[in-house]
Every structure is written in C-alpha cells, then in structure tokens.
Design an enzyme around this catalytic site. Sequence first.
Site, PDB file in Angstrom:
ATOM      1  N   HIS A  94       0.848  -1.192   0.000  1.00  0.00           N
ATOM      2  CA  HIS A  94       0.000   0.000   0.000  1.00  0.00           C
ATOM      3  C   HIS A  94       0.885   1.243   0.000  1.00  0.00           C
ATOM      4  O   HIS A  94       1.806   1.363   0.802  1.00  0.00           O
ATOM      5  CB  HIS A  94      -0.888  -0.012   1.244  1.00  0.00           C
ATOM      6  N   TYR A  97       9.874 -43.348 -12.420  1.00  0.00           N
ATOM      7  CA  TYR A  97      10.058 -43.490 -13.863  1.00  0.00           C
ATOM      8  C   TYR A  97      11.512 -43.203 -14.219  1.00  0.00           C
ATOM      9  O   TYR A  97      12.213 -42.452 -13.538  1.00  0.00           O
ATOM     10  CB  TYR A  97       9.126 -42.570 -14.644  1.00  0.00           C
ATOM     11  N   HIS A 149      12.997 -24.979 -15.650  1.00  0.00           N
ATOM     12  CA  HIS A 149      12.425 -26.217 -15.129  1.00  0.00           C
ATOM     13  C   HIS A 149      12.318 -26.162 -13.608  1.00  0.00           C
ATOM     14  O   HIS A 149      11.311 -26.569 -13.016  1.00  0.00           O
ATOM     15  CB  HIS A 149      13.316 -27.387 -15.555  1.00  0.00           C
ATOM     16  N   GLU A 190      -8.556  -4.099  -1.880  1.00  0.00           N
ATOM     17  CA  GLU A 190      -7.425  -3.470  -2.560  1.00  0.00           C
ATOM     18  C   GLU A 190      -6.633  -4.478  -3.375  1.00  0.00           C
ATOM     19  O   GLU A 190      -6.136  -4.170  -4.452  1.00  0.00           O
ATOM     20  CB  GLU A 190      -6.543  -2.775  -1.529  1.00  0.00           C
TER      21      GLU A 190
END
Length: 683
Positions: free
Chosen positions: A193, A583, A606, A285
Amino acid sequence: MTANPYAAPTDPLAPYSAVLVVSFGGPRSPEEVMPFLRRVSHGRIPEERLADVARHYDRFGGVSPINDATDVFVNAIGNELRRHGVRVPVLLGNRNGTPFLEEALTDMHAHGVRRVLAVVTSAYASYSGCRQYREEIATALAHAGITDMQVDKVPPFNEAPGFIRANAEALMQAFMRIPPTPLEATRVVFVTHSIPDSMQDASGAGQPGTDYISQHKAVCERVAGQVRQVFGNMPQWDLAYCSRSGRPSDPWLEPDIIDHLRSLPEQGVQSVVVAPIGFVADHMEVVNDLDYEAAEAAKESGLAFTRAATAGTHSAFIADLAGLILSQAAAARGEGGNLTSWPAPCVAGCCRRYPDAQDIPAVSGGDVESVAAGADVVDAEPGGVDFVPSGSASAVDRPGPEAVELETPPSPYNPLTKETPMSDHSSADSVIEGPRDDEVPAGSYTAPTDPRDTPVIPEEVNASSKWAMYSVFRVATALPAEDDERRRLVEGSDEWAGQSGVDTRGWYDLSGLRANADLLVWWVSDDPAVLQDAYHRFRASGLGRHLEPVWSNVGVHRPAEFNKSHLPSCFAGIAPRRWAAFYPFIRSKEWYLLPAADRSRMLREHGIVGAASSDVKASTLAAFALGDYEWILALEGDDLARIVDVMKDLRYVEARRYVDVDTPFFTGERVSPVVWADRQMRA
C-alpha cells in the site's frame, strides 16, 4: 459472548483474558456499502461520488472480500492457540464494519474481561498500519466509557519466518501460472500500500532501517532469498505501490503499480508476477487493484500476468503469529521477551502520521498510558486539510485493512525526486546461477519444516555413497488364503531381505495403475552389493516364489552439475510420503552437446516450475551404465493428484524437448507389506 470462564492464571495466555483481532472491516451486504463508504470518508465526499465508488462492490455482490478472509484468519489463530492449551476467546473487532470495535470491547468488558491482547491485520509499522489502530482502540474505549480495561498490542510481524515462507511459497506457486519465459524476461513486482511521503518519514521505531520502505525491502530480500535457496535462482524483482489517494499535489510513495507495469516491456520483460507482500489477506485493494486494474494494465502492455496469493492462513504464518501472541503473554508475566526486534509496547513517538504530528491518546504505547483514554478523546479527530478525491485513486475506491483513508497534511520535507524510482528497490541479481543437471522439480537443500523430516548436512551426503534399487513384481500365483499364514509369509520375506542390511523405503501397491505389475519395493543402501543381496534374498523368499520380476533398476546419487546443494529427497532426511511415482528417463544426444549456459537456462526454467510444488518431493539418481537408462526419478506426495499436477506442469518447459525416453511409470500407494498382501489374489 458468554461469561468468560477462562481468565485463569494457569492459561498460557495469562494475564490476558481475550485476544482481539482488529481489522479494517467492510460491507457484508449491498445495503451496507453506502453506509460503509460514508463512514470511511467521514462525510467529506459527495454522495454522487460515493455512488460511483460503490459500483466497485457490484462485481463482488455488494460484499467486501475482506470479511470472509478475516473470519477465516480469526478462526485459524483461535485453532492454533487451542493447540497450545489456550482457552481464552479470540474475537474480532472492525474499525469500519460489523462487528464494530467499540461493540466488541463493550461486550468483552460486560463479561469481565479487563486485559486484552490486540492483533491487527497489518504486518508493517506505519501510522495507518499500527498507530491508527492503537488510537482507534483508545477512542472506542473512551466512547464506551470504559476506564478499567488495558489493551496491549502484538508488535508488527513482518519479520516472522512463517510470514516470509508463506509469501515465498505463494510466489513459487505463481510461477507455474505464467508461460515458460526466459528468466531475464521475467520480473517479480512486490506490491504494498502506498502512503504519503510524510507518513513514510515518520514511520517505524525511530531507528535506522525501521521505516516503512526499509521494512518492505527487508521482506522482499528475504522472500527472494528463500525462492533462490529452493531452486538456485530468482528473477529480478522490484517494489511498487498501489492504492494511492489524497490530493494529486501531495507526494506519495512511488512507483505506482500501474505505471510500473507499463514501463516493463521497454525493459525486455515478457512475463510478470505481482506479489502483494504488503497485505495479509485478499481484500478489496488486492482483488480490485491487482486482479482487475493491474491485470488489465499488464494485458494492454502485452505482458503475461499473474498475481501471487497473500499470506492468508498459511500454516507456518499462523503458527508464528500464535507464537508471538504467546510470547507477548509470557513477557507480560515477566517470564520472557518478544520474538521480534520490534518493541512492545510501541516506543514514544513511533509511527506518527507525519513527523511533527501532535499525539492523541493511543493504547499500548510508551508515550500514552496503555489504558482507556480519557473522556476528552471522544471529540478528538486527526486534523488536516480537506480531502480532495483524485479520480479513481480515492482512498475509498479501495477500502481494505491497510487503507489510508485519512488525509495527510503536506509534508514539511522536500522528497527527493529520482530519475529511476526503482533504483532503490530492485534486486541486483539480474544474472542468476542455474540449478542442477537433471529433471528434479525441487532445488537447493533447505532444512525441513515438516515434523516427519529430519535435517542432514549436504556436504556429508555428497561425500558419501548413496544407492537405491527399484524392483517391480507381479503376483504370478495366488497368495495363501489363511490370514495368519499369509502374514507370516510376507513378514518373514521382508525380514529375510532386511537381514542383508538394506533399508526399505517403502512397499508400493501398483495394482490397477498398471495391468502387468502389482508391487514396487524401494530399497536404499550405502553399498550396491547390499542392494543386490536384498534382491536375491527377496526372490528366494517364500513370497518371492509367488512373484515374477517385471522391472528393476538401480541409481546412485551424484552431486549435481549446476547446484551442489541439491539433494534427492530420499537422502535429504525427507520421510516417505503416501504416494509415489517412479520413472526412468534418457536425455537426447543433443542435450549433452549444448553449451552449459543453455542447459543451465533451461534447467533454471524447469526448476522454477517444479519448485513451486514444494509438497511433492523428488529423488533423482544417476543410472548411467547401471541399466538402460540415464536417470531414475521418484516423486513422492501425500496427495496423488499433486503428483499428476507436477508431471503435467513439467511438460511445458523447454528442457522437455531434449528428453527421448521417460517411461515406463510405476505409481502406487505406500503400504505395509501385510496390507499389500491382504489386497492381492488369494488361493
């Protein structure tokens, strides 16, 4: 509220008999919008102008988003305090909406509460974020005629590690929502702000480095540091301001977020992440100024745009805030000190509206007694010049918990006008070092915060031998039908394999996720020969004779090329999670012939995408010459859907172009051997 039976000297919050969360407040129905705006503007803005402003609430159904956010915030603090044995109530009092501050104080007083600890929904020290709340509590007490209630206040909490962590994790999550962009073309804009220059001059505790701007710069640097620590890099960042109000001729902190966004394309920026570190919750806001106006300005400027979440009720933030509350109570009992560098109560003269402002009664301060103010406070109202609305920049356009709705006298100082307003607020790290040379969606080692995990010393892990074996089987013949026999079979086989000295990280039920596999066993050891011995033992065991091998591979931890402090989760003290996906993958031949700078850049992208998902833990091990693959990767998480999300998100990065093989996948739930066996085919 019923009579308070919790004001016991044994309560962890003694001597306080209530916690009062003090917020700005907002309309809870369309009928409350105009009365709310009249109250905030103190009758200084024409009705037709207020009617224009009221239309901002139409897109929210006439209800301010601050209400739900604050209600959830209050409940979160109450729940966290109850975990520590606190029984005193946690209540809400708003300056400009129901439940009103005076009503909350009156109700507490009627039920015997005489000492209260206030928590304001502002993390930073300034007049509008601290002293004004203290003044309005004193005024509310005086209006109510309460002279025997003491209200203390928790000091500003922007230093809290949980507040930093909440904002850092929100920023990393936001990176996932912008398209893949080179790091040098990505910008982070921290937003808070704006306040008048004169209020900035008077902000803080009167010591160097405690003013409003310095507080925010320190938070920006710490948030950026955490992001950099997680995956080894961080885009350049700036600090900008929103919600300016008052007369156009009065100087306020700049640059304005809209103006700053429009200046970014000429600097080569393509994507921007706006991080509202100046706000605790998503209120008007944040939602209006950033999600609508800033987003539109970015779109018009050709920028990809996203906004990070506020700290909200992030568990680490709420835990730290509860710790500050308990610390304040201990200090009040003479048993300890505060957990922040901010004094409590506030020092004399801190956070005035402007440097020469005359103090009015305020609670919890060194210059005014921390008790109810006298009756002469009733008519006291901060003086100043008449409010002059400035187009859509009026303070009541964007009411929120840190809104500066009171006009400010002209500053006696002549603020320095800078040719490059961002020069004092920009990160110098425009060139970022890249992360490791693998596909890990997490980066540099950081000490764990989850109680399940334990810290390690990265240098010791890198200097040691760390191996893992992933062995997949299918059930070839049915297991015994009798429960005890089946249990003895499975437990005996697991124990026999364990006598090799191997550590079993988990048994994973693959059934249904693959048609040709039922079990994956993940073993780890400092010696590959131990892994082989465990495999032989398992195959020769009673259970092993019911199984057929489907797939088995070994990997070893090698220090990463670009980021030596990256560690696989399985060797970084991270406890196993409920779900895991395993995997292999093979890079293309072209990948290894690319310049190191290109590989670093792509892995940096990445890492930004992957590290935003800190709840998913990754273990990437080298498998060169150990089988048919180059790397073996395991992703672990408590929520299987989050593993799916991470894998999908990582499909959108440039490094994906240089992957030739990344199957098969073996995914399953981590279960005990007995539970796994009970789920299988029986004779």
